[in-house]
Design an enzyme around this catalytic site. Sequence first.
Site, mmCIF file in Angstrom:
data_model
loop_
_atom_site.group_PDB
_atom_site.id
_atom_site.type_symbol
_atom_site.label_atom_id
_atom_site.label_comp_id
_atom_site.label_asym_id
_atom_site.label_seq_id
_atom_site.Cartn_x
_atom_site.Cartn_y
_atom_site.Cartn_z
ATOM 1 N N ASP A 62 9.987 5.046 7.803
ATOM 2 C CA ASP A 62 9.700 6.388 8.316
ATOM 3 C C ASP A 62 8.803 7.215 7.405
ATOM 4 O O ASP A 62 8.434 8.339 7.746
ATOM 5 C CB ASP A 62 11.000 7.152 8.601
ATOM 6 C CG ASP A 62 11.901 7.293 7.372
ATOM 7 O OD1 ASP A 62 11.408 7.098 6.232
ATOM 8 O OD2 ASP A 62 13.097 7.595 7.533
ATOM 9 N N GLY A 63 8.454 6.689 6.228
ATOM 10 C CA GLY A 63 7.556 7.422 5.340
ATOM 11 C C GLY A 63 8.197 8.591 4.626
ATOM 12 O O GLY A 63 7.496 9.424 4.044
ATOM 13 N N ASP A 88 7.240 5.499 -10.688
ATOM 14 C CA ASP A 88 7.831 4.915 -9.482
ATOM 15 C C ASP A 88 9.273 4.496 -9.740
ATOM 16 O O ASP A 88 9.587 3.312 -9.845
ATOM 17 C CB ASP A 88 6.985 3.734 -8.986
ATOM 18 C CG ASP A 88 6.886 3.718 -7.466
ATOM 19 O OD1 ASP A 88 7.565 4.546 -6.834
ATOM 20 O OD2 ASP A 88 6.142 2.902 -6.918
ATOM 21 N N LYS A 120 5.354 11.650 -2.578
ATOM 22 C CA LYS A 120 6.343 10.646 -2.198
ATOM 23 C C LYS A 120 7.217 11.277 -1.118
ATOM 24 O O LYS A 120 7.788 12.346 -1.338
ATOM 25 C CB LYS A 120 7.181 10.237 -3.419
ATOM 26 C CG LYS A 120 8.063 9.012 -3.205
ATOM 27 C CD LYS A 120 8.708 8.609 -4.534
ATOM 28 C CE LYS A 120 9.548 7.352 -4.387
ATOM 29 N NZ LYS A 120 10.153 6.953 -5.690
ATOM 30 N N ASP A 125 3.272 -4.185 -8.291
ATOM 31 C CA ASP A 125 2.821 -2.956 -7.634
ATOM 32 C C ASP A 125 3.498 -1.724 -8.208
ATOM 33 O O ASP A 125 3.118 -0.596 -7.869
ATOM 34 C CB ASP A 125 3.058 -3.027 -6.122
ATOM 35 C CG ASP A 125 4.503 -3.333 -5.772
ATOM 36 O OD1 ASP A 125 4.924 -4.479 -6.006
ATOM 37 O OD2 ASP A 125 5.208 -2.435 -5.274
ATOM 38 N N ASN A 126 4.476 -1.922 -9.078
ATOM 39 C CA ASN A 126 5.138 -0.801 -9.746
ATOM 40 C C ASN A 126 4.687 -0.646 -11.194
ATOM 41 O O ASN A 126 5.329 0.061 -11.966
ATOM 42 C CB ASN A 126 6.660 -0.978 -9.707
ATOM 43 C CG ASN A 126 7.226 -0.766 -8.318
ATOM 44 O OD1 ASN A 126 6.641 -0.049 -7.504
ATOM 45 N ND2 ASN A 126 8.355 -1.377 -8.025
ATOM 46 N N GLY A 150 0.853 -1.176 0.000
ATOM 47 C CA GLY A 150 0.000 0.000 0.000
ATOM 48 C C GLY A 150 0.889 1.225 0.000
ATOM 49 O O GLY A 150 2.116 1.123 0.133
ATOM 50 N N GLY A 180 3.028 3.563 1.332
ATOM 51 C CA GLY A 180 3.696 3.608 2.625
ATOM 52 C C GLY A 180 4.426 4.891 2.918
ATOM 53 O O GLY A 180 4.793 5.147 4.064
ATOM 54 N N ARG A 181 4.674 5.706 1.899
ATOM 55 C CA ARG A 181 5.332 6.995 2.144
ATOM 56 C C ARG A 181 4.789 8.077 1.212
ATOM 57 O O ARG A 181 5.480 9.017 0.848
ATOM 58 C CB ARG A 181 6.841 6.870 2.003
ATOM 59 C CG ARG A 181 7.332 6.344 0.661
ATOM 60 C CD ARG A 181 8.844 6.433 0.590
ATOM 61 N NE ARG A 181 9.375 5.790 -0.598
ATOM 62 C CZ ARG A 181 10.639 5.879 -0.982
ATOM 63 N NH1 ARG A 181 11.499 6.581 -0.266
ATOM 64 N NH2 ARG A 181 11.058 5.265 -2.070
#
Length: 474
Positions: free
Chosen positions: A124-125, A272, A112, A262-263, A89, A91-92
């Site tokens: 840490d995102g 991405d 991003k 996912d990319n 999902g 994540g950052r």
Amino acid sequence: MSNPLLSLNYEPAIQALGGDYYDEVLSAEFPQHILRFRNDQLLPKIGLNSQDVKDEHFIEAFGKFHCVRPFLALRYHGYQFGEYNPYLGDGRGFLYGQVRGVDDELYDFGTKGSGRTPYSRSADGRLTLKGGVREVLAAEILHRHGVRTSRCLSLIETGEGLWRGDEPSPTRSSVMVRFSRSHIRFGTFERLHFYKRPDLTKKLLNHVINCYYSNLKKENISQKDPFQDCYFLFYLELVKRIAKLVAQWMAAGFCHGVLNTDNMSITGESFDYGPYSFIPTYNPKFTAAYFDYSGLYRYSHQPLVCKSNLQLLQEALAAVIDRKNMRSALEKFDDFYLHEYRQLMMRRLGFKKLAEADADKLLQLTIKMLTDSQVGYHDFFLELRQKFSPEWRDDISQIFADFEQPELIDPWRQYYYHLLQTYSDNELEEMTERLQQYNPQQSLIRPVIESVWEAITLEDNWQPFYDLLQQIYD
């Protein structure tokens, strides 16, 4: 003065689908905001004049994240190096908003490095500044090559020190806003299949067709279900788009590095950019990601991987689209790919509308010469752009006269000279224009990027970065 970026008519297309596809999240707060890059080329696409959008507007909208709510962390799964991962999902990053362009198409603003989300796990995102710089450069050079790609709208340094295993740490932080057609991925559909939700799959597929394949609806013949005849056509068009995309990468000498599902975008757009690299010389085994130990995503394997990812997607779409029809569509992938790759390489060599047999032979000779000589891949095409002359048609000795290994280029030179004999003076002038158009002056091999980053990290000198961007555009 109001902020033009916040005054856009944001269209909640994904939000309107409902909470099954995303989580509402908040942005991080950063100690510093320094605008390092703004892409004024993109502003006219959304009806804005670059002179009306100030640097502080970018910082307010895309660094401090004022006013536009809610932000959506999209849910997805994916096959990563062949293994299914259900713990993915955004994540950052998050979907900042969606806007309608002047072309009446829907576009995403996606962040991003904007902070933690429910999918950050132990991360840490954040986005390193080097990662942001690399993505800006990748997107712009690929756009210059004619690749259908997302692009960076803004890059803001955020004043934090980040710890990374693959960079000297602490390293500088940034937040980026990406401009793309969509952030819906193959993995978005794979997640819905994982949870056995064909209803949500069909709902999302209808949305994708409405927003990104709307031309297909004009071709449908069923009155009972306005989408029914579009589903197969959608998959066929996606196969074509992905085949063309990977052909564009291959012609540009681009190795994505991490071709997980996912990319991969459901619109067939490149996006991405992580551990990508451009091949320094023609090497089929070249691998971009240091952690790709098996070479699964090596340069020459990219067409096969993309085709395989399309095959994996069939499982997620089978609740809506007939499997047999999808298999027949995927069988066309190789032809789509070869046609596009042949055409792109001929353009880089200056030719247009060669007979297929001539094009195939020239392509074969070109790849053999590049492989045997190990001349720089991008250097060769740049030298062709710079040295080509209509006089080559009359004097074969002028064609790459100073090539260091003449015996390795001679078969290529002979055939190139042979093909020039069929061209008129006007066609030779057009060749010159094509060579200028399809062969950028600048390459983006690793030493070039590292040189730019070294100036930034050691001296906070951004001029080489801006100079490189200008060379890409020229």
